[in-house]
Design an enzyme around this catalytic site. Structure first.
Site, PDB file in Angstrom:
ATOM      1  N   ARG A  62      13.200  25.135  13.214  1.00  0.00           N
ATOM      2  CA  ARG A  62      13.018  25.115  11.812  1.00  0.00           C
ATOM      3  C   ARG A  62      14.387  24.540  10.799  1.00  0.00           C
ATOM      4  O   ARG A  62      14.063  24.227   9.776  1.00  0.00           O
ATOM      5  CB  ARG A  62      13.093  26.725  11.295  1.00  0.00           C
ATOM      6  CG  ARG A  62      12.916  27.073   9.796  1.00  0.00           C
ATOM      7  CD  ARG A  62      12.424  28.258   9.180  1.00  0.00           C
ATOM      8  NE  ARG A  62      12.951  29.295  10.243  1.00  0.00           N
ATOM      9  CZ  ARG A  62      14.067  30.052  10.128  1.00  0.00           C
ATOM     10  NH1 ARG A  62      15.178  29.607   9.093  1.00  0.00           N
ATOM     11  NH2 ARG A  62      14.441  30.965  10.787  1.00  0.00           N
ATOM     12  N   TYR A 115      -0.958  14.607  -8.987  1.00  0.00           N
ATOM     13  CA  TYR A 115      -1.828  15.199  -8.060  1.00  0.00           C
ATOM     14  C   TYR A 115      -2.135  16.735  -8.585  1.00  0.00           C
ATOM     15  O   TYR A 115      -1.004  17.535  -9.002  1.00  0.00           O
ATOM     16  CB  TYR A 115      -1.346  15.335  -6.492  1.00  0.00           C
ATOM     17  CG  TYR A 115      -1.889  16.184  -5.874  1.00  0.00           C
ATOM     18  CD1 TYR A 115      -3.412  16.313  -5.798  1.00  0.00           C
ATOM     19  CD2 TYR A 115      -1.262  17.205  -5.184  1.00  0.00           C
ATOM     20  CE1 TYR A 115      -3.986  17.096  -4.756  1.00  0.00           C
ATOM     21  CE2 TYR A 115      -1.990  18.212  -4.377  1.00  0.00           C
ATOM     22  CZ  TYR A 115      -3.436  18.216  -4.021  1.00  0.00           C
ATOM     23  OH  TYR A 115      -3.969  18.974  -3.327  1.00  0.00           O
ATOM     24  N   ASP A 187       7.253  10.681  -7.025  1.00  0.00           N
ATOM     25  CA  ASP A 187       6.185  10.798  -5.929  1.00  0.00           C
ATOM     26  C   ASP A 187       5.882   9.478  -5.673  1.00  0.00           C
ATOM     27  O   ASP A 187       5.084   8.748  -6.545  1.00  0.00           O
ATOM     28  CB  ASP A 187       5.302  11.569  -6.269  1.00  0.00           C
ATOM     29  CG  ASP A 187       4.211  12.063  -5.330  1.00  0.00           C
ATOM     30  OD1 ASP A 187       4.067  11.176  -4.462  1.00  0.00           O
ATOM     31  OD2 ASP A 187       3.713  13.076  -5.537  1.00  0.00           O
ATOM     32  N   LYS A 212      -0.936  11.097   3.922  1.00  0.00           N
ATOM     33  CA  LYS A 212      -1.804   9.930   3.345  1.00  0.00           C
ATOM     34  C   LYS A 212      -1.248   8.874   4.153  1.00  0.00           C
ATOM     35  O   LYS A 212      -1.556   8.505   5.291  1.00  0.00           O
ATOM     36  CB  LYS A 212      -1.498   9.826   1.863  1.00  0.00           C
ATOM     37  CG  LYS A 212      -1.613  11.207   1.143  1.00  0.00           C
ATOM     38  CD  LYS A 212      -2.994  11.626   1.161  1.00  0.00           C
ATOM     39  CE  LYS A 212      -3.366  13.108   0.668  1.00  0.00           C
ATOM     40  NZ  LYS A 212      -2.166  14.051   0.387  1.00  0.00           N
TER      41      LYS A 212
HETATM   42  N1  LCS Z   1       1.517  14.143  -3.911  1.00  0.00           N
HETATM   43  C1  LCS Z   1       0.172  13.157  -4.157  1.00  0.00           C
HETATM   44  C2  LCS Z   1       0.526  11.984  -5.049  1.00  0.00           C
HETATM   45  C3  LCS Z   1      -0.843  13.618  -3.741  1.00  0.00           C
HETATM   46  O1  LCS Z   1      -1.719  13.002  -3.656  1.00  0.00           O
HETATM   47  C4  LCS Z   1      -0.673  14.890  -2.762  1.00  0.00           C
HETATM   48  C5  LCS Z   1      -2.033  15.441  -2.046  1.00  0.00           C
HETATM   49  C6  LCS Z   1       0.192  15.602  -2.790  1.00  0.00           C
HETATM   50  C7  LCS Z   1       1.568  15.199  -3.253  1.00  0.00           C
HETATM   51  C8  LCS Z   1       0.367  16.859  -1.945  1.00  0.00           C
HETATM   52  O2  LCS Z   1       0.396  16.529  -0.629  1.00  0.00           O
HETATM   53  P1  LCS Z   1      -0.096  17.487   0.600  1.00  0.00           P
HETATM   54  O3  LCS Z   1       0.712  18.957   0.368  1.00  0.00           O
HETATM   55  O4  LCS Z   1      -1.588  17.585   0.761  1.00  0.00           O
HETATM   56  O5  LCS Z   1       0.445  16.601   1.829  1.00  0.00           O
HETATM   57  N2  LCS Z   1      -3.337  14.810  -2.636  1.00  0.00           N
HETATM   58  C9  LCS Z   1      -4.352  15.124  -2.222  1.00  0.00           C
HETATM   59  C10 LCS Z   1      -5.556  14.419  -2.892  1.00  0.00           C
HETATM   60  O6  LCS Z   1      -5.572  13.598  -3.718  1.00  0.00           O
HETATM   61  N3  LCS Z   1      -6.715  14.860  -2.150  1.00  0.00           N
HETATM   62  O7  LCS Z   1      -6.330  15.963  -1.151  1.00  0.00           O
HETATM   63  C11 LCS Z   1      -4.832  15.909  -1.265  1.00  0.00           C
END
Ligand code: LCS
Length: 398
Positions: A62, A115, A187, A212
């Site tokens: 952790r 997001y 971000d 991603k």
């Molecule tokens: N930042 C961006 C720009 C994102 O597109 C996402 C998730 C996150 C943070 C959060 O990340 P995660 O916790 O999912 O790893 N975006 C998503 C989307 O556009 N479709 O499904 C998830």
């Protein structure tokens, strides 16, 4: 890379070598997955010294683990930062960074096009701990300045923004942050360090949904934060240790493996996206295309000045409203109707009812996420096949 000066290496080389050479313990060339929860101490004294920080060593997964560290080292190299910390998801990385910087009674200023999960965290969840997010149209810098007061602890921006592809001027935000003595958090999920390096533009902290493009294969949920050593050290021992949004060694390994092909994947995503954006731009069933690589994008020049490429995300408005968009999304055959993005496979979705359904109808309108807006994450398939699929699906609209 274990030998020599990594600063001299180009980014595509760092993608392949940045996590370090062979394993010193065994000579294993493939990065080992240290699939363990805990680490043995040489002696009681050594264990106690590792706990106090007098001696270097691993304690418990952790807090840290060699496979997590390989990913963190590589992400720090790629973003040009001193250190990085991996998390179980992008949301874990974002929430941990904000919690590290704010306490009850504080506020922060954020771009308003985010997001949907980040918007939900900022507008619904953090206020429960009396932390206020002031979401403003950050494409106009004055809005950021105007929202800052003595309790503002950070500026948060997402650029290019999900899903409208609007661009925020990172360097100008960094200047505002500097003036007020507060960090700028970017971000960088959409651009990746391959196309955009916010720390070099003056930002203090970069966050990623590594789910991603970093992983790239649609098989891992993860996040990363990159910043200076002091911030990352405190984030590890102050927030990660206590809240526990830790990445598993297997997932860290999948990302290290994914990063090896980041450079060629991003080149192909972008090459395909530009062709597809140009195709959609003149399609009679398409009203508007949002892709920063198009000269018609209102912030094309700004994108060009702070990015070395425009990535693989496109949004477009279909003529005929929500029904027409739904018909098109139901008609694709090669492209998958699914959320997430940055996978090698092309994915399509409807932000207003899916990823951004956390926005109220008024907020959707304010940030330009219309009912007929469709988001396409362009994969690395042959662009002719993607275009043919879009063409047959658009032709199904009456
Ligand atoms: N930042 C961006 C720009 C994102 O597109 C996402 C998730 C996150 C943070 C959060 O990340 P995660 O916790 O999912 O790893 N975006 C998503 C989307 O556009 N479709 O499904 C998830």
């Amino acid at each position: 890379m274990t030998k020599g000066n990594t600063k001299k290496l180009k980014i595509s080389t760092l993608c392949v070598h940045g996590a370090g050479g062979y394993d010193p313990a065994t000579g294993s060339v493939g990065k080992p997955i240290y699939q363990t929860s805990t680490f043995a101490f040489e002696s009681a004294k050594a264990g106690a010294e590792i706990f106090t920080g007098e001696r270097k060593g691993y304690v418990y997964t952790r807090i840290s683990n060699p496979t997590q560290e390989a990913l963190e080292k590589e992400m720090a190299f790629l973003e040009g930062g001193e250190a990085a910390l991996a998390f179980s998801s992008g949301m874990a990385a974002i929430s941990s960074v904000v919690l590290a910087l704010c306490k009850s009674g504080d506020n922060f200023v954020s771009s308003d096009t985010l997001y949907g999960g980040s918007h939900q965290l900022f507008s619904e969840t953090l206020p429960r701990w009396n932390i206020e997010a002031r979401e403003v149209d950050a494409t106009h810098l004055k809005n950021i300045e105007d929202a800052i007061d003595k309790n503002t602890r950070l500026i948060y921006i997402e650029t290019p923004a999900n899903p409208t592809m609007s661009i925020v001027d990172i360097e100008a935000c960094a200047k505002i942050g500097k003036k007020h003595g507060i960090p700028v958090v970017v971000d960088n999920t959409f651009a990746t360090p391959y196309f955009q390096r916010p720390l070099e533009l003056g930002a203090s902290i970069v966050v990623h949904s590594a789910t991603k493009y970093i992983g790239g294969h649609g098989d891992t949920v993860a996040g990363v934060a990159i910043a200076d050593e002091e911030f990352i050290g405190n984030l590890r021992m102050g927030i990660l240790r206590d809240i526990g949004g830790v990445i598993s060694p297997l997932n860290a390994w999948l990302l290290v493996r994914g990063l090896k092909t980041l450079a060629i994947r991003m080149e192909k995503h972008q090459e395909n996206a530009l062709q597809i954006a140009k195709y959609l731009q003149f399609h009679p069933k398409v009203e508007r295309v949002m892709y920063p690589g198009l000269t018609a994008h209102p912030q094309h020049q700004l994108a060009k000045s702070q990015m070395s490429g425009f990535g693989g995300m496109i949004s477009f408005e279909v003529k005929g409203g929500r029904k027409a968009g739904e018909k098109m999304m139901d008609s694709v055959e090669l492209i998958t109707l699914a959320v997430s993005l940055g996978d090698v496979d092309s994915l399509i979705e409807h932000p207003a009812s899916m990823t951004h359904s956390t926005y109220s109808p008024e907020d959707l309108e304010a940030v330009g996420i219309t009912e007929n807006l469709v988001r396409l994450s362009v994969g690395i398939e042959d662009p002719v096949d993607i275009i043919n699929d879009l063409s047959q699906a658009l032709n199904k609209i009456k």
